[in-house]
Design an enzyme around this catalytic site. Structure first.
Site, PDB file in Angstrom:
ATOM      1  N   HIS A 128      20.989  71.911 -51.999  1.00 27.48           N
ATOM      2  CA  HIS A 128      21.209  70.886 -53.006  1.00 27.48           C
ATOM      3  C   HIS A 128      22.478  71.228 -53.769  1.00 27.48           C
ATOM      4  O   HIS A 128      22.684  72.381 -54.149  1.00 27.48           O
ATOM      5  CB  HIS A 128      20.077  70.872 -54.042  1.00 27.48           C
ATOM      6  CG  HIS A 128      18.770  70.394 -53.530  1.00 27.48           C
ATOM      7  ND1 HIS A 128      18.356  69.105 -53.692  1.00 27.48           N
ATOM      8  CD2 HIS A 128      17.780  71.035 -52.879  1.00 27.48           C
ATOM      9  CE1 HIS A 128      17.146  68.968 -53.163  1.00 27.48           C
ATOM     10  NE2 HIS A 128      16.782  70.134 -52.658  1.00 27.48           N
ATOM     11  N   TYR A 137      15.771  69.293 -61.533  1.00 27.78           N
ATOM     12  CA  TYR A 137      15.138  69.181 -60.218  1.00 27.78           C
ATOM     13  C   TYR A 137      15.706  70.219 -59.252  1.00 27.78           C
ATOM     14  O   TYR A 137      14.961  70.912 -58.551  1.00 27.78           O
ATOM     15  CB  TYR A 137      15.355  67.763 -59.666  1.00 27.78           C
ATOM     16  CG  TYR A 137      14.913  67.589 -58.244  1.00 27.78           C
ATOM     17  CD1 TYR A 137      13.564  67.454 -57.920  1.00 27.78           C
ATOM     18  CD2 TYR A 137      15.832  67.566 -57.205  1.00 27.78           C
ATOM     19  CE1 TYR A 137      13.152  67.304 -56.606  1.00 27.78           C
ATOM     20  CE2 TYR A 137      15.444  67.411 -55.890  1.00 27.78           C
ATOM     21  CZ  TYR A 137      14.102  67.279 -55.596  1.00 27.78           C
ATOM     22  OH  TYR A 137      13.704  67.132 -54.298  1.00 27.78           O
ATOM     23  N   GLN A 167      13.784  73.823 -57.588  1.00 28.60           N
ATOM     24  CA  GLN A 167      13.490  73.869 -56.169  1.00 28.60           C
ATOM     25  C   GLN A 167      12.993  75.227 -55.714  1.00 28.60           C
ATOM     26  O   GLN A 167      12.051  75.325 -54.934  1.00 28.60           O
ATOM     27  CB  GLN A 167      14.727  73.497 -55.337  1.00 28.60           C
ATOM     28  CG  GLN A 167      15.034  72.031 -55.354  1.00 28.60           C
ATOM     29  CD  GLN A 167      13.888  71.230 -54.760  1.00 28.60           C
ATOM     30  OE1 GLN A 167      13.595  71.327 -53.589  1.00 28.60           O
ATOM     31  NE2 GLN A 167      13.248  70.429 -55.574  1.00 28.60           N
TER      32      GLN A 167
END
Length: 133
Positions: free
Chosen positions: A65, A126, A130
């Site tokens: 990400h 977010y 993770q």
């Protein structure tokens, strides 16, 4: 001092952020130490070179990400193309298992979402969460 929300150029004021996700080919869990550490260094190098700021990064064993800030002239596709191409070439040169186990390091696909100011904190949280899940 608080960081300025907007970036200024001679003719533009902007705040453009992208949440980007991509995976290794076949979603293999190859992004582990020491490959993951080298990947982070390479991503930061290339981002600096192309004028993109990586705000948040999380490398998982089978995907990664990124939350990046970019100039209005840098398309998300171009950013991903630059980052994936550079990291694939160097990681495959340096780590033989990436050459022998995979025909290419990355899948051709990726996920990208543009993020405005309101959702920016939610995306960062977010990404940071993770590793905890």
């Amino acid at each position: 001092m608080a960081k300025e929300r907007w970036t200024h150029s001679d003719t533009t004021v902007y705040n453009i952020g992208y949440h980007i996700i991509w995976c290794p080919k076949y979603r293999r869990k190859v992004l582990q130490s020491p490959i993951s550490e080298r990947l982070e260094v390479l991503l930061k190098e290339k981002a600096d070179e192309i004028g993109v700021v990586i705000e948040t990064m999380e490398v998982m064993p089978d995907h990664l990400h990124l939350f990046v800030k970019a100039k209005p002239t840098a398309s998300p596709h171009w950013i991903v193309q630059q980052l994936k191409g550079y990291t694939s070439r160097i990681l495959r040169q340096e780590f033989k298992p990436l050459r022998t186990r995979l025909p290419s390091l990355w899948t051709r696909s990726y996920y990208v979402e543009s993020c405005g100011h309101i959702s920016e904190d939610a995306v960062k949280k977010y990404i940071e969460d993770q590793k905890r899940n």
